[in-house]
Design a protein around this motif. Structure first.
Motif, PDB file in Angstrom:
ATOM      1  N   UNK A 464       1.102  69.827 111.837  1.00  6.95           N
ATOM      2  CA  UNK A 464       1.015  68.346 111.854  1.00  6.95           C
ATOM      3  C   UNK A 464       0.040  67.707 111.179  1.00  6.95           C
ATOM      4  N   UNK A 465       0.357  67.014 109.787  1.00  7.42           N
ATOM      5  CA  UNK A 465      -0.714  66.603 109.020  1.00  7.42           C
ATOM      6  C   UNK A 465      -1.726  65.579 109.918  1.00  7.42           C
ATOM      7  N   UNK A 466      -1.237  64.904 110.729  1.00  9.10           N
ATOM      8  CA  UNK A 466      -1.940  63.580 111.090  1.00  9.10           C
ATOM      9  C   UNK A 466      -2.821  64.071 112.319  1.00  9.10           C
ATOM     10  N   UNK A 467      -2.941  65.501 112.705  1.00  9.63           N
ATOM     11  CA  UNK A 467      -3.726  66.024 113.793  1.00  9.63           C
ATOM     12  C   UNK A 467      -5.251  65.703 113.583  1.00  9.63           C
ATOM     13  N   UNK A 468      -5.748  65.116 114.803  1.00 15.76           N
ATOM     14  CA  UNK A 468      -7.254  64.540 114.567  1.00 15.76           C
ATOM     15  C   UNK A 468      -7.387  63.297 114.252  1.00 15.76           C
ATOM     16  N   UNK A 469      -6.309  62.525 113.363  1.00 12.41           N
ATOM     17  CA  UNK A 469      -6.390  61.620 112.801  1.00 12.41           C
ATOM     18  C   UNK A 469      -5.892  60.161 113.706  1.00 12.41           C
ATOM     19  N   UNK A 470      -6.581  59.112 113.648  1.00  7.82           N
ATOM     20  CA  UNK A 470      -5.785  57.982 114.329  1.00  7.82           C
ATOM     21  C   UNK A 470      -4.967  57.241 113.258  1.00  7.82           C
ATOM     22  N   UNK A 471      -3.779  57.407 113.518  1.00  6.18           N
ATOM     23  CA  UNK A 471      -2.649  56.993 112.719  1.00  6.18           C
ATOM     24  C   UNK A 471      -2.629  55.362 112.812  1.00  6.18           C
ATOM     25  N   UNK A 472      -3.138  54.702 113.698  1.00  3.56           N
ATOM     26  CA  UNK A 472      -3.374  53.228 113.967  1.00  3.56           C
ATOM     27  C   UNK A 472      -4.303  53.060 112.860  1.00  3.56           C
ATOM     28  N   UNK A 473      -5.315  53.752 112.508  1.00  4.47           N
ATOM     29  CA  UNK A 473      -6.365  53.286 111.596  1.00  4.47           C
ATOM     30  C   UNK A 473      -6.001  53.488 110.261  1.00  4.47           C
ATOM     31  N   UNK A 474      -4.739  54.203 109.912  1.00  2.00           N
ATOM     32  CA  UNK A 474      -4.449  54.882 108.499  1.00  2.00           C
ATOM     33  C   UNK A 474      -3.056  54.503 108.322  1.00  2.00           C
ATOM     34  N   UNK A 475      -2.833  53.218 107.980  1.00  2.00           N
ATOM     35  CA  UNK A 475      -1.417  52.955 107.659  1.00  2.00           C
ATOM     36  C   UNK A 475      -0.652  53.507 106.512  1.00  2.00           C
ATOM     37  N   UNK A 476      -1.603  53.929 105.567  1.00  2.97           N
ATOM     38  CA  UNK A 476      -0.998  54.452 104.350  1.00  2.97           C
ATOM     39  C   UNK A 476      -0.346  56.027 104.877  1.00  2.97           C
ATOM     40  N   UNK A 477      -1.106  56.591 105.811  1.00  5.89           N
ATOM     41  CA  UNK A 477      -0.696  57.953 106.420  1.00  5.89           C
ATOM     42  C   UNK A 477       0.554  57.624 107.238  1.00  5.89           C
ATOM     43  N   UNK A 478       0.696  56.674 107.833  1.00  3.71           N
ATOM     44  CA  UNK A 478       1.981  56.181 108.691  1.00  3.71           C
ATOM     45  C   UNK A 478       3.101  56.213 107.594  1.00  3.71           C
ATOM     46  N   UNK A 479       2.815  55.465 106.619  1.00  2.00           N
ATOM     47  CA  UNK A 479       3.962  55.279 105.500  1.00  2.00           C
ATOM     48  C   UNK A 479       4.279  56.696 104.946  1.00  2.00           C
ATOM     49  N   UNK A 480       3.464  57.612 104.642  1.00  2.00           N
ATOM     50  CA  UNK A 480       3.569  58.817 104.123  1.00  2.00           C
ATOM     51  C   UNK A 480       4.485  59.549 104.919  1.00  2.00           C
TER      52      UNK A 480
END
Length: 499
Positions: A464-480
């Motif tokens: 789960x690459x987003x583990x421990x990361x706030x997606x809301x604060x990382x829009x580029x990660x959301x897109x990826x």
């Protein structure tokens, strides 16, 4: 009686999506651990996870109006919607990891792309929906959402719902194409096939009669084999109770203090199903409406396209029913026997506070088919009785517990109850349930295995690459994540523009 005793590192009770998810995650984190699964039915995914026992919605708060509320100042609170969407992204990432690792195959057998829509009528509801759209569409998690109150545009989106509609009442909808239809039964069976290949000991037609703490801190389970009636003793350092509606009784038998003052109220669901191919072909979306005034959140009406066994069908509902059983295959005494000295006041308080729910359930149980058809015609004005039948869905046990809001508060979500030492955990509650299984099981892992988290973290982040990361604060990660999971799971999403 058998004197057979076995030991395992982990015991999972219930062969549903939750146990399947936790077992699959643990097998990736610590492949050497011995895991045993007990399921009282003959196959995996036969109760709440079964495709006919739930709506099959990939709950990401894209269309469910009850996940957004209007504040006293008229603004829209989207915090719950954001949380549920982020949880669903965890599931999408883990499923993609399983597919990319060739641990499961053919994702189209359990997940399909399907637009998610919200539909409302009346000036006040249209105003609410527009404000909701404005609040969500500015959020990167909900990018691509559209709003329209133009009947011509709505006819393009939902022709079956709009045709023959003569009312002059205001009507509006939102639409987002990144929604999904998920066959949780198929996914559960895939995961248990995978676990079996990893030498997980899966025992079907085995019921857990009792759970006791041993002197060394382990848990001993008394297990009954339905085929021959023999009783076995099984011990493990960690036990997960994922038995759907049956989890409450087993939690109570464990005797842990965290399980005190918790009760459950069973609600069954009934859907209307259409298999007329001419009608089915005219609708391609999950369309959620708004619960009527005084109705509980679980009663939100929705018209769903479903993909089951490579066949497309339509479901409308849910209509609530009542049975004292906690499982479809449960006992008529489930509700009565769940009342204990430690939760009787909690249950009585809930009964006094939830008279409106009791009245609602009585009204729902008394509905005739034609009365249900009248509710369907609010969605499909031209619906004909001969095209629609009834299917009884699963039992859901709504959690009742004492909260800051008062004694005997009815909960409409998913609850994880864990012992203070993390040696046992139980999952209770209902929607969004299966859609957030990965996030919920991450919560179980963090609560129950804190001593291992540091060592496990690299593998968790691989899954789960987003583990421990706030997606809301990382829009580029959301897109990826949207693009990579869409490709892997065959959802055919076009790459989204850089935010």
């Amino acid at each position: 009686m058998s004197n057979r005793q076995t030991k395992a590192d982990v015991i999972l009770i219930g062969a549903g999506i939750m146990s399947a998810t936790l077992g699959s995650m643990l097998k990736e984190l610590v492949p050497e651990w011995e895991i045993t699964v007990f399921e009282k039915l003959a196959n995996a995914g036969e109760e709440s996870s079964n495709e006919w026992n739930n709506a099959g919605t990939g709950h990401a708060a894209l269309c469910e109006l009850n996940y957004t509320s209007e504040k006293p100042d008229g603004s829209i609170d989207i915090s719950k919607a954001v949380k549920i969407n982020e949880q669903f992204q965890d599931s999408m990432q883990f499923w993609s990891y399983l597919v990319n690792s060739k641990l499961i195959r053919n994702p189209q057998d359990f997940i399909m792309p399907l637009p998610h829509m919200s539909l409302v009528q009346g000036e006040q509801n249209v105003s609410f929906l527009k404000k909701r759209f404005e609040a969500l569409s500015n959020n990167p998690l909900f990018q691509g959402m559209e709003f329209s109150d133009n009947p011509r545009k709505l006819m393009e989106w939902i022709p079956l719902i709009m045709q023959d509609r003569t009312a002059n009442e205001a009507i509006a909808a939102t639409k987002i194409d990144s929604g999904t239809d998920v066959n949780f039964g198929a996914l559960t069976r895939m995961l248990f096939d995978h676990l079996k290949s990893k030498n997980v000991d899966i025992k079907y037609k085995h019921s857990v009669d009792n759970i006791n703490r041993t002197s060394d801190g382990s848990w001993e389970l008394k297990v009954r084999n339905a085929d021959n009636g023999s009783v076995e003793r099984h011990t493990a350092k960690f036990v997960f109770i994922g038995g759907g509606g049956g989890s409450l009784h087993l939690l109570q038998k464990s005797g842990i203090p965290e399980g005190k003052h918790i009760g459950g109220f069973p609600v069954s669901g009934i859907f209307m199903v259409c298999n007329n191919p001419d009608i089915v072909a005219q609708h391609h979306a999950k369309v959620y409406g708004k619960a009527k005034v005084g109705a509980p959140p679980m009663s939100v009406p929705h018209l769903d396209t479903r993909f089951i066994d490579n066949k497309k069908s339509l479901l409308f509902g849910p209509f609530a029913g009542f049975s004292p059983k906690f499982l479809k295959t449960g006992s008529m005494f489930d509700l009565v026997t769940s009342v204990k000295p430690h939760n009787v006041l909690t249950m009585l308080a809930a009964g006094a506070k939830e008279m409106s729910l009791t009245k609602y359930l009585i009204q729902q149980v008394m509905l005739s088919k034609e009365q249900r058809m009248e509710e369907l015609r609010e969605f499909i004005p031209s619906a004909k009785s001969e095209d629609w039948g009834l299917v009884v869905a699963g039992q859901r046990v709504q959690v009742i517990k004492d909260t800051a809001a008062g004694k005997g508060t009815l909960q409409f979500g998913t609850e994880v109850i864990t012992a203070a030492d993390g040696s046992i955990a139980a999952l209770l509650g209902a929607s969004p349930g299966a859609s957030t299984a990965v996030s919920v099981m991450l919560e179980v892992i963090n609560k129950c295995f804190p001593q291992h988290i540091k060592a496990w973290e690299p593998k968790i982040k691989e899954m789960i690459p987003s583990y421990g990361v706030s997606l809301l604060k990382n829009p580029e990660l959301i897109r990826e994540i949207h693009n990579s999971t869409g490709r892997t799971l065959g959802l055919r999403r076009e790459p989204q523009p850089v935010l």
